[in-house]
Design a protein around this motif. Structure first.
Motif, PDB file in Angstrom:
ATOM      1  N   ASP A 118      61.468 -12.370  21.513  1.00 51.26           N
ATOM      2  CA  ASP A 118      60.612 -12.126  22.715  1.00 51.26           C
ATOM      3  C   ASP A 118      58.988 -12.105  22.541  1.00 51.26           C
ATOM      4  O   ASP A 118      58.525 -11.769  23.377  1.00 51.26           O
ATOM      5  N   TRP A 119      58.782 -12.162  21.353  1.00 52.99           N
ATOM      6  CA  TRP A 119      57.121 -12.316  21.125  1.00 52.99           C
ATOM      7  C   TRP A 119      56.708 -13.480  20.388  1.00 52.99           C
ATOM      8  O   TRP A 119      57.420 -13.862  19.537  1.00 52.99           O
ATOM      9  N   GLU A 120      55.545 -13.392  20.358  1.00 49.87           N
ATOM     10  CA  GLU A 120      54.764 -14.566  19.634  1.00 49.87           C
ATOM     11  C   GLU A 120      54.306 -13.995  18.342  1.00 49.87           C
ATOM     12  O   GLU A 120      53.803 -12.864  18.025  1.00 49.87           O
TER      13      GLU A 120
END
Length: 145
Positions: free
Chosen positions: A12-14
């Protein structure tokens, strides 16, 4: 124990990319780093500074010197008037204060009060205002006796 939800897993993160900061100017001018850059074959730029290390330009001082030479009378520095000197002394003595005590109350050095009473000081409106407040005497503007 916690259970995982069924199905495919995903992020869910970059991703975070960290960059090196640029070297500071003082590091770039360091002899060690310059020699290292020469050995590595890097391009080096040298700049000769004009008037480097000087705060004043030469023509401006020449103009001021010429104006002083052309002046008929040298400019006199205003000093504390005799009336103001006497008012400060009388008010201080009436309040039964020494010069050092007055200086402490107005947050100045004792030398400042001494110079005002001797007439050697260049009048400063802020100092006169402090003295007016402590002594209860008008020292600025037109003085009426």
């Amino acid at each position: 124990m916690p259970t995982r939800p069924a199905g495919p897993l995903s992020q869910d993160w970059e991703p975070v990319v960290l960059h090196k900061s640029k070297p500071k100017a003082t590091v770039l001018r360091d002899a060690k780093s310059v020699n290292q850059a020469i050995r590595a074959g890097a391009q080096i730029q040298t700049v000769k500074k004009f008037d480097g290390g000087m705060n004043k330009k030469a023509p401006a001082t020449a103009v001021y010197a010429r104006k002083l030479d052309e002046a008929e009378q040298p400019a006199a520095i205003d000093r504390v008037s005799p009336e103001v000197r006497q008012l400060i002394q009388k008010a201080r003595i009436e309040k039964k204060l020494s010069q050092a005590e007055l200086a402490k109350q107005i947050n100045e050095r004792p030398q400042v009060v001494q110079e005002y009473e001797n007439g050697k000081a260049v009048p400063n409106q802020a100092v006169l205002a402090k003295m007016e407040r402590v002594l209860g005497v008008k020292l600025r503007g037109k003085i009426h006796k």
